[in-house]
Write a protein that holds these residues in place. Sequence first.
Motif, PDB file in Angstrom:
ATOM      1  N   MET A 152       0.825  -1.150   0.068  1.00 28.92           N
ATOM      2  CA  MET A 152       0.085  -0.134   0.039  1.00 28.92           C
ATOM      3  C   MET A 152       0.819   1.046  -0.062  1.00 28.92           C
ATOM      4  N   THR A 153       0.607   2.262  -0.792  1.00 26.51           N
ATOM      5  CA  THR A 153       1.343   3.374  -0.789  1.00 26.51           C
ATOM      6  C   THR A 153       1.182   4.440   0.261  1.00 26.51           C
ATOM      7  N   GLN A 154       1.847   5.364   0.616  1.00 26.62           N
ATOM      8  CA  GLN A 154       1.936   6.233   1.762  1.00 26.62           C
ATOM      9  C   GLN A 154       0.600   6.925   1.481  1.00 26.62           C
ATOM     10  N   SER A 155       0.371   7.434   0.433  1.00 22.22           N
ATOM     11  CA  SER A 155      -1.018   8.136   0.139  1.00 22.22           C
ATOM     12  C   SER A 155      -2.193   7.280   0.896  1.00 22.22           C
ATOM     13  N   LEU A 156      -2.167   6.239   0.295  1.00 20.55           N
ATOM     14  CA  LEU A 156      -3.355   5.339   0.437  1.00 20.55           C
ATOM     15  C   LEU A 156      -3.424   5.057   2.056  1.00 20.55           C
ATOM     16  N   GLU A 157      -2.467   4.754   2.690  1.00 20.57           N
ATOM     17  CA  GLU A 157      -2.413   4.716   4.262  1.00 20.57           C
ATOM     18  C   GLU A 157      -2.911   5.909   4.902  1.00 20.57           C
ATOM     19  N   ASP A 158      -2.619   7.128   4.272  1.00 18.11           N
ATOM     20  CA  ASP A 158      -3.396   8.340   4.877  1.00 18.11           C
ATOM     21  C   ASP A 158      -4.627   8.509   4.763  1.00 18.11           C
ATOM     22  N   TYR A 159      -5.117   8.010   3.330  1.00 20.82           N
ATOM     23  CA  TYR A 159      -6.508   7.648   3.207  1.00 20.82           C
ATOM     24  C   TYR A 159      -7.435   6.936   4.066  1.00 20.82           C
ATOM     25  N   ILE A 160      -6.723   5.545   4.291  1.00 23.68           N
ATOM     26  CA  ILE A 160      -7.535   4.523   5.218  1.00 23.68           C
ATOM     27  C   ILE A 160      -7.396   5.156   6.506  1.00 23.68           C
ATOM     28  N   GLU A 161      -6.477   5.723   7.129  1.00 27.66           N
ATOM     29  CA  GLU A 161      -6.249   6.396   8.393  1.00 27.66           C
ATOM     30  C   GLU A 161      -7.302   7.460   8.664  1.00 27.66           C
ATOM     31  N   ALA A 162      -7.418   8.224   7.617  1.00 30.51           N
ATOM     32  CA  ALA A 162      -8.713   9.321   7.574  1.00 30.51           C
ATOM     33  C   ALA A 162     -10.109   8.695   7.708  1.00 30.51           C
ATOM     34  N   ILE A 163     -10.295   7.744   6.902  1.00 29.45           N
ATOM     35  CA  ILE A 163     -11.440   6.953   6.899  1.00 29.45           C
ATOM     36  C   ILE A 163     -11.948   6.550   8.422  1.00 29.45           C
ATOM     37  N   TYR A 164     -10.968   5.839   8.614  1.00 32.26           N
ATOM     38  CA  TYR A 164     -10.851   5.200  10.181  1.00 32.26           C
ATOM     39  C   TYR A 164     -11.483   6.335  11.143  1.00 32.26           C
ATOM     40  N   ILE A 165     -10.478   7.345  11.445  1.00 31.19           N
ATOM     41  CA  ILE A 165     -10.620   8.419  12.430  1.00 31.19           C
ATOM     42  C   ILE A 165     -12.163   9.101  12.098  1.00 31.19           C
ATOM     43  N   LEU A 166     -12.451   9.285  10.790  1.00 33.73           N
ATOM     44  CA  LEU A 166     -13.734  10.016  10.575  1.00 33.73           C
ATOM     45  C   LEU A 166     -14.836   9.236  11.060  1.00 33.73           C
ATOM     46  N   SER A 167     -14.693   7.778  10.775  1.00 33.07           N
ATOM     47  CA  SER A 167     -15.831   7.119  11.175  1.00 33.07           C
ATOM     48  C   SER A 167     -16.006   6.879  12.478  1.00 33.07           C
ATOM     49  N   ARG A 168     -15.003   7.074  13.328  1.00 29.81           N
ATOM     50  CA  ARG A 168     -15.013   7.033  14.693  1.00 29.81           C
ATOM     51  C   ARG A 168     -15.505   8.248  15.436  1.00 29.81           C
ATOM     52  N   ILE A 206     -18.844   5.554   3.296  1.00 32.52           N
ATOM     53  CA  ILE A 206     -17.673   4.750   2.823  1.00 32.52           C
ATOM     54  C   ILE A 206     -17.564   3.766   4.358  1.00 32.52           C
ATOM     55  N   HIS A 207     -17.354   2.450   4.043  1.00 28.11           N
ATOM     56  CA  HIS A 207     -17.192   1.510   5.426  1.00 28.11           C
ATOM     57  C   HIS A 207     -15.622   0.979   4.983  1.00 28.11           C
ATOM     58  N   LEU A 208     -15.003   0.732   6.322  1.00 29.74           N
ATOM     59  CA  LEU A 208     -13.890  -0.245   5.826  1.00 29.74           C
ATOM     60  C   LEU A 208     -14.240  -1.702   6.058  1.00 29.74           C
ATOM     61  N   THR A 209     -13.643  -2.571   5.414  1.00 30.47           N
ATOM     62  CA  THR A 209     -13.912  -4.033   5.474  1.00 30.47           C
ATOM     63  C   THR A 209     -13.267  -4.287   6.606  1.00 30.47           C
ATOM     64  N   GLU A 210     -13.290  -5.393   7.006  1.00 31.33           N
ATOM     65  CA  GLU A 210     -12.468  -6.132   8.353  1.00 31.33           C
ATOM     66  C   GLU A 210     -10.837  -5.813   7.932  1.00 31.33           C
ATOM     67  N   THR A 211     -10.298  -6.285   6.760  1.00 29.57           N
ATOM     68  CA  THR A 211      -9.170  -5.895   6.273  1.00 29.57           C
ATOM     69  C   THR A 211      -8.919  -4.479   6.184  1.00 29.57           C
ATOM     70  N   GLY A 212      -9.511  -3.736   6.067  1.00 29.34           N
ATOM     71  CA  GLY A 212      -9.317  -2.216   6.119  1.00 29.34           C
ATOM     72  C   GLY A 212      -9.365  -1.688   7.415  1.00 29.34           C
ATOM     73  N   LYS A 213     -10.196  -2.073   8.411  1.00 30.79           N
ATOM     74  CA  LYS A 213     -10.204  -1.744   9.840  1.00 30.79           C
ATOM     75  C   LYS A 213      -8.722  -2.035  10.360  1.00 30.79           C
ATOM     76  N   GLN A 214      -8.293  -3.581  10.080  1.00 29.99           N
ATOM     77  CA  GLN A 214      -7.003  -3.858  10.645  1.00 29.99           C
ATOM     78  C   GLN A 214      -5.983  -3.211  10.226  1.00 29.99           C
ATOM     79  N   GLN A 266      -3.268  -0.386  12.480  1.00 29.62           N
ATOM     80  CA  GLN A 266      -2.139  -0.470  12.528  1.00 29.62           C
ATOM     81  C   GLN A 266      -1.366   1.030  12.180  1.00 29.62           C
ATOM     82  N   VAL A 267      -1.828   1.574  11.194  1.00 24.79           N
ATOM     83  CA  VAL A 267      -1.349   2.645  10.592  1.00 24.79           C
ATOM     84  C   VAL A 267      -1.864   3.429  11.796  1.00 24.79           C
ATOM     85  N   LEU A 268      -2.810   3.825  12.259  1.00 25.36           N
ATOM     86  CA  LEU A 268      -2.962   4.725  13.340  1.00 25.36           C
ATOM     87  C   LEU A 268      -1.989   4.347  14.551  1.00 25.36           C
TER      88      LEU A 268
END
Length: 126
Positions: free
Chosen positions: A1-17, A59-67, A71-73
């Motif tokens: 996964m690229t650095q940019s995509l890690e930032d996106y997945i982290e942002a999705i997780y934080i916003l959803s929380r 937008i919803h994280l899958t289980e893999t996305g949440k894991q 980790q990134v967070l």
Amino acid sequence: MTQSLEDYIEAIYILSRETGYTRVKGIAEKLHVSRPSVIQALKHLSENGFITQERYGYIHLTETGKQTATQVLKRHQTLTQFLITLGVSPEVAEKDACRIEHVVSQETMNTIEKFLHSQTKPKKRK
């Protein structure tokens, strides 16, 4: 996964929380990027099984996305705390941790975690 995509997945997780949901507009605002950039990143995350998205909706994280996001967070939070422990201001520590989290090795992360853990243990008195 690229650095940019890690930032996106982290942002999705934080916003959803924080808000209970995640939309393109919220991600764009959080990361200070354009909506088309978000849409492109979401396409990659979806193709790789990290998210699901309702058409023009949430937008919803899958289980893999949440894991992956946790980790990134965790890396981000650990690095931020480590830098603050070293005396870096919280604002600078936050920015630097965001850059470092993408390139730091697991060995270094493990060592930093052990160091931080040793700093929080109560000292034995003689």
